[in-house]
Design an enzyme around this catalytic site. Structure first.
Site, mmCIF file in Angstrom:
data_model
loop_
_atom_site.group_PDB
_atom_site.id
_atom_site.type_symbol
_atom_site.label_atom_id
_atom_site.label_comp_id
_atom_site.label_asym_id
_atom_site.label_seq_id
_atom_site.Cartn_x
_atom_site.Cartn_y
_atom_site.Cartn_z
ATOM 1 N N GLU A 1 0.832 -1.199 0.000
ATOM 2 C CA GLU A 1 0.000 0.000 0.000
ATOM 3 C C GLU A 1 0.874 1.260 0.000
ATOM 4 O OE1 GLU A 1 -3.693 1.881 2.636
ATOM 5 O OE2 GLU A 1 -2.332 0.423 3.560
ATOM 6 N N LYS B 1 -9.477 1.710 -2.141
ATOM 7 C CA LYS B 1 -9.731 1.277 -0.762
ATOM 8 C C LYS B 1 -11.104 1.749 -0.287
ATOM 9 C CE LYS B 1 -7.232 1.324 3.689
ATOM 10 N NZ LYS B 1 -6.029 1.884 4.350
ATOM 11 N N CYS C 1 -5.472 -3.248 3.230
ATOM 12 C CA CYS C 1 -5.130 -2.980 4.627
ATOM 13 C C CYS C 1 -6.342 -2.991 5.566
ATOM 14 C CB CYS C 1 -4.370 -1.659 4.703
ATOM 15 S SG CYS C 1 -3.343 -1.470 6.192
#
Length: 280
Positions: free
Chosen positions: A54, A134, A169
């Site tokens: 990321e 995300k 994440c």
């Protein structure tokens, strides 16, 4: 970089490499160079797909640099990785980077302006196969939720006969996202991350749980390096559909390799058909 497990392509299997990179806050050129070196090394080892962490180019915790280094999907960072995929004949999950939504015209965006935390998956020909922004933005002692626009698209792509999904994440804490990917056929979920100390147990437990409950491979790709307020814990890992660790790393730079087999996913779901018993 050193290998953590043997790899190699067999029938109905995909050899993957997780590039656990040292990330220096704001040093975009050197960070991208390291990513390109990792792609080249992975390709030389004969893997089929290499995945990056990321915000590998700017650094997750470099919040004050997001706007300065934001790029469109057709910008320099993704373009260099797209070219590397085609040059080396290896699929590449390009990271994520900070995307400038106003400057992107290649794909639909969740807003007309603002920034997003965006990954792109290129196949071995350099063709863009999916874009993932995300969905869940971290708010706990983080500026991410203030600076970024959450994603809305959730796609899968087929790489070497394996159906691949992507999350990022903090998404690991939201299992419903993974259920949707499995309903869309995902056999492997790649999770580029910037997971810091001290939450090692969360990193390992959540990742393993997503693999077990969805009976699919989960590969978590973390970075390493110290920022002003945090240190990334590394430990990039490939879990099989039983939740067994196939390959993992410590907290230094590494290239973690393993083989994903579609037949294993099918066998686990047949032997223990928990997904069939869902009532919600």
């Amino acid at each position: 970089m050193t290998p953590d497990a043997s790899s190699g392509r067999t029938d109905d299997a995909l050899s993957i490499a997780l590039a656990q990179l040292e990330i220096d806050a704001g040093h975009v050129d050197s960070n991208v160079d390291r990513a390109l070196e990792a792609v080249e090394e992975a390709a030389a080892r004969g893997v089929d797909l290499v995945a990056l962490p990321e915000l590998f180019n700017v650094g997750y915790f470099a919040f004050d640099l997001y706007a300065r280094h934001a790029e469109p999907i057709a910008g320099e960072t993704f373009t260099r990785l797209q070219d590397a995929a085609a040059d080396h004949g290896v699929a590449v999950l390009a990271g994520t980077i900070v995307e400038d939504l106003a400057a992107t015209d290649a794909v639909e965006t969740p807003a007309d302006e603002g920034l997003a935390n965006t990954a792109v998956l290129f196949d071995a020909d350099g063709t863009r196969q999916l874009v993932y922004r995300k969905h869940h933005l971290f708010g706990y002692e983080s500026a991410e939720s203030e600076l970024l626009v959450p994603g809305e698209r959730l796609e899968t792509a087929t790489i070497g006969g394996v159906t691949v999904g992507v999350t990022t994440c903090y998404d690991l804490r939201f299992p419903e996202l993974y259920r949707q990917l499995v309903d869309d056929g995902a056999e492997l979920v790649l999770v580029p991350s910037a997971w810091p100390y001290p939450r090692i147990e969360h990193w390992q437990t959540l990742s393993r749980a997503r693999a077990i409950e969805n009976q699919c491979y989960v590969a978590t790709i973390n970075g390493v390096g110290a920022f002003e307020d945090a240190t990334l814990l590394g430990r990039s890992t490939v879990y099989d559909p039983w939740g067994v660790t196939l390959a993992s790393s410590g907290d230094g730079p590494a290239l973690v390799t393993a083989t994903v087999e579609v037949e294993t996913v099918e066998a686990v779901r047949t032997e223990f058909p928990a997904l069939r018993d869902r009532r919600l």
